[in-house]
Design an enzyme around this catalytic site. Sequence first.
Site, PDB file in Angstrom:
ATOM      1  N   HIS A  31       0.847  -1.186   0.000  1.00  0.00           N
ATOM      2  CA  HIS A  31       0.000   0.000   0.000  1.00  0.00           C
ATOM      3  C   HIS A  31       0.887   1.242   0.000  1.00  0.00           C
ATOM      4  O   HIS A  31       1.558   1.548   0.986  1.00  0.00           O
ATOM      5  CB  HIS A  31      -0.934  -0.010   1.212  1.00  0.00           C
ATOM      6  CG  HIS A  31      -2.028  -1.008   1.099  1.00  0.00           C
ATOM      7  ND1 HIS A  31      -1.828  -2.357   1.299  1.00  0.00           N
ATOM      8  CD2 HIS A  31      -3.331  -0.863   0.792  1.00  0.00           C
ATOM      9  CE1 HIS A  31      -2.979  -2.993   1.128  1.00  0.00           C
ATOM     10  NE2 HIS A  31      -3.906  -2.112   0.810  1.00  0.00           N
ATOM     11  N   HIS A  38      -5.604  -5.442  -5.867  1.00  0.00           N
ATOM     12  CA  HIS A  38      -5.622  -6.590  -4.966  1.00  0.00           C
ATOM     13  C   HIS A  38      -7.037  -6.815  -4.435  1.00  0.00           C
ATOM     14  O   HIS A  38      -7.923  -5.993  -4.609  1.00  0.00           O
ATOM     15  CB  HIS A  38      -4.625  -6.409  -3.820  1.00  0.00           C
ATOM     16  CG  HIS A  38      -4.888  -5.211  -2.961  1.00  0.00           C
ATOM     17  ND1 HIS A  38      -4.484  -3.947  -3.310  1.00  0.00           N
ATOM     18  CD2 HIS A  38      -5.529  -5.091  -1.782  1.00  0.00           C
ATOM     19  CE1 HIS A  38      -4.857  -3.091  -2.373  1.00  0.00           C
ATOM     20  NE2 HIS A  38      -5.500  -3.766  -1.434  1.00  0.00           N
ATOM     21  N   CYS A  73     -13.515  -3.575   7.237  1.00  0.00           N
ATOM     22  CA  CYS A  73     -12.985  -3.944   5.925  1.00  0.00           C
ATOM     23  C   CYS A  73     -11.679  -4.705   6.145  1.00  0.00           C
ATOM     24  O   CYS A  73     -11.128  -4.712   7.243  1.00  0.00           O
ATOM     25  CB  CYS A  73     -12.782  -2.719   5.033  1.00  0.00           C
ATOM     26  SG  CYS A  73     -11.723  -1.459   5.746  1.00  0.00           S
ATOM     27  N   HIS A  75      -8.719  -7.734   4.052  1.00  0.00           N
ATOM     28  CA  HIS A  75      -8.206  -8.474   2.899  1.00  0.00           C
ATOM     29  C   HIS A  75      -8.259  -9.968   3.182  1.00  0.00           C
ATOM     30  O   HIS A  75      -7.713 -10.404   4.201  1.00  0.00           O
ATOM     31  CB  HIS A  75      -6.748  -8.091   2.637  1.00  0.00           C
ATOM     32  CG  HIS A  75      -6.544  -6.637   2.399  1.00  0.00           C
ATOM     33  ND1 HIS A  75      -6.366  -5.739   3.427  1.00  0.00           N
ATOM     34  CD2 HIS A  75      -6.493  -5.936   1.252  1.00  0.00           C
ATOM     35  CE1 HIS A  75      -6.206  -4.538   2.908  1.00  0.00           C
ATOM     36  NE2 HIS A  75      -6.284  -4.613   1.604  1.00  0.00           N
ATOM     37  N   GLU A  93     -11.359  -6.772  14.695  1.00  0.00           N
ATOM     38  CA  GLU A  93     -11.509  -5.325  14.810  1.00  0.00           C
ATOM     39  C   GLU A  93     -12.561  -4.904  15.822  1.00  0.00           C
ATOM     40  O   GLU A  93     -12.400  -3.879  16.493  1.00  0.00           O
ATOM     41  CB  GLU A  93     -11.870  -4.714  13.455  1.00  0.00           C
ATOM     42  CG  GLU A  93     -10.758  -4.787  12.443  1.00  0.00           C
ATOM     43  CD  GLU A  93     -11.069  -4.046  11.156  1.00  0.00           C
ATOM     44  OE1 GLU A  93     -11.991  -3.187  11.150  1.00  0.00           O
ATOM     45  OE2 GLU A  93     -10.393  -4.308  10.160  1.00  0.00           O
ATOM     46  N   GLU A 120      -5.474   3.270  -2.525  1.00  0.00           N
ATOM     47  CA  GLU A 120      -6.161   1.986  -2.416  1.00  0.00           C
ATOM     48  C   GLU A 120      -6.600   1.620  -3.830  1.00  0.00           C
ATOM     49  O   GLU A 120      -7.112   2.471  -4.559  1.00  0.00           O
ATOM     50  CB  GLU A 120      -7.383   2.076  -1.506  1.00  0.00           C
ATOM     51  CG  GLU A 120      -7.058   2.023  -0.040  1.00  0.00           C
ATOM     52  CD  GLU A 120      -6.552   0.674   0.446  1.00  0.00           C
ATOM     53  OE1 GLU A 120      -6.351  -0.255  -0.366  1.00  0.00           O
ATOM     54  OE2 GLU A 120      -6.356   0.552   1.659  1.00  0.00           O
ATOM     55  N   GLU A 122      -8.546  -1.664  -5.222  1.00  0.00           N
ATOM     56  CA  GLU A 122      -9.092  -2.932  -4.779  1.00  0.00           C
ATOM     57  C   GLU A 122     -10.297  -3.412  -5.570  1.00  0.00           C
ATOM     58  O   GLU A 122     -11.150  -2.617  -5.960  1.00  0.00           O
ATOM     59  CB  GLU A 122      -9.533  -2.807  -3.303  1.00  0.00           C
ATOM     60  CG  GLU A 122      -8.408  -2.467  -2.372  1.00  0.00           C
ATOM     61  CD  GLU A 122      -8.851  -2.297  -0.936  1.00  0.00           C
ATOM     62  OE1 GLU A 122      -7.994  -2.444  -0.055  1.00  0.00           O
ATOM     63  OE2 GLU A 122     -10.036  -2.007  -0.676  1.00  0.00           O
TER      64      GLU A 122
END
Length: 149
Positions: A31, A38, A73, A75, A93, A120, A122
């Site tokens: 990043h 990604h 959010c 990955h 989180e 970002e 994505e």
Amino acid sequence: MSEQRVTTDELIVLLDAEGRAAGTAPKALSHHESTPLHLAFSCYLTDDAGRVLITQRAHGKTSFPSVWTNSCCGHPAPGERLREAVRRRVDTELGLRAEALTLVLPDFRYRATAANGLVENELCPVVRATAAGELRLHPDEVAAADWRD
């Protein structure tokens, strides 16, 4: 806080222009101002009253610090299914369980630049889920949270 910990050596799934897996890379090194495409996800949690949980990203986050956003959010790890990744990150989180997951925008893709120049980039499926359990914010990930009508 959850038993699961945020790791600094997390891998992300890199994608080709058609959205197919094309390799992996360390998240922390990927990043920047030229972030490769990604795989990620975005999750909106609701409660029994129909409210939506919004969160403020931790002030120390590299990407979009202090910004108010979705519930969670993250990955998916290489080989990890989307639902597993959502449940893992919601637990990490927010200390919550994500139940009754529904994929609402499977092909959402975006590119955004933060104030600090970080990009970002994505393919980011959007998931709606019902929250269960007691909210416990991970301070490295979330500064604040609020249930909204």
